[in-house]
Structure formats: C-alpha cells, structure tokens
Motif scaffolding. Structure first.
Motif, PDB file in Angstrom:
ATOM      1  N   LYS A  59       0.833  -1.189   0.000  1.00 50.96           N
ATOM      2  CA  LYS A  59       0.000   0.000   0.000  1.00 50.96           C
ATOM      3  C   LYS A  59       0.873   1.247   0.000  1.00 50.96           C
ATOM      4  O   LYS A  59       1.849   1.341   0.741  1.00 50.96           O
ATOM      5  CB  LYS A  59      -0.916   0.015   1.230  1.00 50.96           C
ATOM      6  CG  LYS A  59      -1.983  -1.080   1.216  1.00 50.96           C
ATOM      7  CD  LYS A  59      -2.893  -0.976   2.431  1.00 50.96           C
ATOM      8  CE  LYS A  59      -3.981  -2.040   2.394  1.00 50.96           C
ATOM      9  NZ  LYS A  59      -4.883  -1.936   3.581  1.00 50.96           N
ATOM     10  N   ALA A  60       0.503   2.186  -0.851  1.00 52.18           N
ATOM     11  CA  ALA A  60       1.180   3.479  -0.917  1.00 52.18           C
ATOM     12  C   ALA A  60       0.099   4.540  -0.997  1.00 52.18           C
ATOM     13  O   ALA A  60      -0.492   4.751  -2.053  1.00 52.18           O
ATOM     14  CB  ALA A  60       2.111   3.564  -2.120  1.00 52.18           C
ATOM     15  N   GLY A  61      -0.177   5.172   0.133  1.00 52.18           N
ATOM     16  CA  GLY A  61      -1.272   6.127   0.161  1.00 52.18           C
ATOM     17  C   GLY A  61      -2.588   5.420  -0.076  1.00 52.18           C
ATOM     18  O   GLY A  61      -2.916   4.430   0.578  1.00 52.18           O
ATOM     19  N   SER A  62      -3.358   5.870  -1.073  1.00 51.94           N
ATOM     20  CA  SER A  62      -4.652   5.277  -1.379  1.00 51.94           C
ATOM     21  C   SER A  62      -4.561   4.160  -2.407  1.00 51.94           C
ATOM     22  O   SER A  62      -5.575   3.547  -2.757  1.00 51.94           O
ATOM     23  CB  SER A  62      -5.611   6.357  -1.902  1.00 51.94           C
ATOM     24  OG  SER A  62      -5.099   6.952  -3.078  1.00 51.94           O
ATOM     25  N   HIS A  63      -3.350   3.870  -2.877  1.00 51.26           N
ATOM     26  CA  HIS A  63      -3.163   2.849  -3.908  1.00 51.26           C
ATOM     27  C   HIS A  63      -2.616   1.560  -3.304  1.00 51.26           C
ATOM     28  O   HIS A  63      -1.829   1.582  -2.360  1.00 51.26           O
ATOM     29  CB  HIS A  63      -2.207   3.346  -4.985  1.00 51.26           C
ATOM     30  CG  HIS A  63      -2.692   4.548  -5.721  1.00 51.26           C
ATOM     31  ND1 HIS A  63      -3.608   4.488  -6.747  1.00 51.26           N
ATOM     32  CD2 HIS A  63      -2.401   5.860  -5.577  1.00 51.26           C
ATOM     33  CE1 HIS A  63      -3.848   5.699  -7.204  1.00 51.26           C
ATOM     34  NE2 HIS A  63      -3.130   6.557  -6.502  1.00 51.26           N
ATOM     35  N   ARG A 101       7.694   8.006   2.030  1.00 50.32           N
ATOM     36  CA  ARG A 101       6.849   8.663   3.029  1.00 50.32           C
ATOM     37  C   ARG A 101       5.385   8.227   2.946  1.00 50.32           C
ATOM     38  O   ARG A 101       4.627   8.390   3.905  1.00 50.32           O
ATOM     39  CB  ARG A 101       6.941  10.185   2.879  1.00 50.32           C
ATOM     40  CG  ARG A 101       6.394  10.743   1.578  1.00 50.32           C
ATOM     41  CD  ARG A 101       6.310  12.256   1.633  1.00 50.32           C
ATOM     42  NE  ARG A 101       5.836  12.830   0.394  1.00 50.32           N
ATOM     43  CZ  ARG A 101       6.609  13.293  -0.570  1.00 50.32           C
ATOM     44  NH1 ARG A 101       7.924  13.244  -0.429  1.00 50.32           N
ATOM     45  NH2 ARG A 101       6.099  13.796  -1.682  1.00 50.32           N
ATOM     46  N   ASN A 102       4.978   7.654   1.799  1.00 52.11           N
ATOM     47  CA  ASN A 102       3.600   7.222   1.611  1.00 52.11           C
ATOM     48  C   ASN A 102       3.378   5.756   1.962  1.00 52.11           C
ATOM     49  O   ASN A 102       2.247   5.264   1.877  1.00 52.11           O
ATOM     50  CB  ASN A 102       3.162   7.459   0.164  1.00 52.11           C
ATOM     51  CG  ASN A 102       3.120   8.931  -0.194  1.00 52.11           C
ATOM     52  OD1 ASN A 102       2.872   9.777   0.661  1.00 52.11           O
ATOM     53  ND2 ASN A 102       3.351   9.239  -1.447  1.00 52.11           N
ATOM     54  N   GLU A 137       3.527   2.284   4.513  1.00 49.65           N
ATOM     55  CA  GLU A 137       3.194   1.996   5.898  1.00 49.65           C
ATOM     56  C   GLU A 137       4.470   1.921   6.743  1.00 49.65           C
ATOM     57  O   GLU A 137       5.543   1.559   6.231  1.00 49.65           O
ATOM     58  CB  GLU A 137       2.409   0.691   5.986  1.00 49.65           C
ATOM     59  CG  GLU A 137       1.045   0.780   5.281  1.00 49.65           C
ATOM     60  CD  GLU A 137       0.287  -0.523   5.349  1.00 49.65           C
ATOM     61  OE1 GLU A 137       0.944  -1.588   5.338  1.00 49.65           O
ATOM     62  OE2 GLU A 137      -0.953  -0.480   5.397  1.00 49.65           O
TER      63      GLU A 137
END
Length: 282
Positions: A54-58, A87-88, A90
């Motif tokens: 997971k990276a942000g909302s993706h 930074r995006n 977890e």
C-alpha cells in the motif's frame, strides 16, 4: 539501473564552512548521492517481494522491489513499473528500507535543486506532441503508458544533432538506450560508468546514445568518469523538451524497430532487461 549496483551504507561526512554558492551546490549534490541517493540493486541478493503493497490510497499486487534510495522505491508489479515515495508507505515497510524523514527531506531538496538547474538550461516553452494512441499492455512491456503524452509505443522522433562527441552511431536494427545526462549532476556520473559497461558488454547489439544540453567544451572536459559512448549535443534543449525530460538521469529504451519501450529513471533498466530486449527477434 543498467548494471547491478552494490548497496553502500551511508557514510558520515564532515563539512567545513562553504565559501560560495557553487561549492554549496557541489557538496549538497554529493550528500544527495552518498547519503540520500543510495540506489540498491536486488540482482545479487534475495529480492524483496510483497504480495500486497500500500502506498497512500493505492494498493499494488505481486510486487518486486528493483531498487530504492532515501526517498523512493522502484517496483515491478502486476500493473507494470512504478516508483513510490517512502513517506507514503506503511511504517513497517518504511523500516525495511531504513526510511529517515530528515534524510529524505534533504535528498528531495537536492533533487529539486538539480531539476531546477537542468530546466533552466532548457528554457522549456513547449510540450511533447502525441502522435499515436496509447498502446495496449503486453507481457513484453517494461512499462505501460497512461497518457497520450507518453512516448511508449511510439517511434523515436528523429534527432539531427549539429554536433556529435564521438562518431555518429548507426541506430537501424539495434536496441538503443538514449541517456540524458549532465556533467554537473552527481547521480548522472554514477550511471555513466554503467552505461559505458553496457556498451562494452553488448557491443554491436546495442547503442548507448548520450544526450547533453551543455556546451561542447563542458561535456568534453569531464574525465571522471570518462564518457565512452557517442553524445549528441542538444544545446538548445529542443530534443529534451520533445522527449518530455524534466530531470536527469533519464533514459529511453528503443527496440530494434525504433519503437520506444520505456522512458524514465534508469534504475528500472536492469542488465537483465537489456539482455531481454537484445535477445528479441524482429
């Protein structure tokens, strides 16, 4: 990356007073590479993989990490290639890549400075033209386009340089690696040595074609590392603008038919990928 790179632990650096702006840029760029831009290849070690990332909302599936630095990781996944900001990610994933927010901020600052300096030489006032529709995905693709502005799947535009450093290469029927670089960019210097090695290894099967927007005397003056492949001088920046180059190092991979198959940072272009393209038949 074209050839696999060894991961070097960050070294401590002591800096005295900087006497002028030029020295500040030089030292800051050096810090950016040694401390912040340590791209790590997984070619010689067990690859880092994630079923889901997971990276942000993706969310990305079937992920293999092909490289990383202080700010980003470069991945292959079911949808193609991507570079993700650390930074995006977890927190537990950030720990695996030794993410340090302060170090990442310093690296981002250095990259922004390099980008701004490069763009100043281009004086960009136009955008690349789209000439064909976006191509369909394929297992052979190194990346897939998501915009009509992408060059992927389109013929490499013709480029007539007024000046060449080295003999003008014959490109027809060969895999071509177009490499945009600058003498002042520390990240570029790292890849120049690898591009030299790639040209030597693949011989007549591949052409490494450098593109520099700097004056001839500046490009020729660089001796460490020495450029051992032909360089086209794009001093007015027209070709770089048409290719959509906004930062360096930046590469295009062109197949034997003259079709662009990849554009972006060279970290994704491993030696294995080059061997695959070289081995493809018409």
């Amino acid at each position: 990356m074209i050839l696999s790179q060894e991961f070097v632990p960050p070294a401590k650096m002591l800096m005295g007073s900087l006497t002028n702006k030029r020295e500040f840029i030089r030292v800051h760029s050096f810090l950016f590479v040694v401390v912040g831009f340590l791209v790590s290849s997984v070619a010689d070690a067990a690859p880092i993989k994630f079923d889901l990332l997971k990276a942000g909302s993706h969310t990305y599936t079937n992920v293999t990490v092909v490289g990383f630095n202080a700010t980003e990781i470069y991945i292959k996944h079911d949808g193609g290639l991507a570079d993700l900001k650390l930074r995006n990610l977890e927190p537990e994933v950030q720990k695996r890549f030794n993410y340090d927010p302060q170090r990442a901020e310093a690296a981002e600052s250095g990259k922004a400075e390099d980008d701004a300096r490069y763009m100043a030489t281009l004086a960009s006032n136009s955008v690349a033209r789209a000439t064909k529709k976006v191509t369909a995905s394929s297992p052979e693709n190194l990346a897939d386009p998501v915009s009509e502005k992408s060059l992927i799947g389109k013929p490499l535009p013709s480029f007539k340089s007024a000046k060449w450093l080295g003999a003008k290469p014959a490109l027809e029927g060969k895999v071509v690696l177009v490499a945009f670089w600058g003498t002042w960019s520390v990240p570029c210097r790292k890849y120049i040595s690898q591009w030299n090695s790639a040209q030597k290894k693949f011989g007549e099967k591949i052409v490494v074609l450098g593109v520099s927007s700097e004056p001839e005397q500046d490009a020729m003056a660089m001796a460490d590392p020495k450029v051992e492949f032909p360089v086209a001088l794009d001093t007015d920046g027209s070709f770089s603008r048409e290719m959509g180059v906004t930062s360096i190092p930046y590469v295009l991979v062109v197949d034997r038919k003259g079709i662009v198959r990849y554009q972006g940072h060279p970290a994704a272009v491993t030696e294995k990928e080059l061997e695959r393209w070289v081995g493809m038949t018409e």
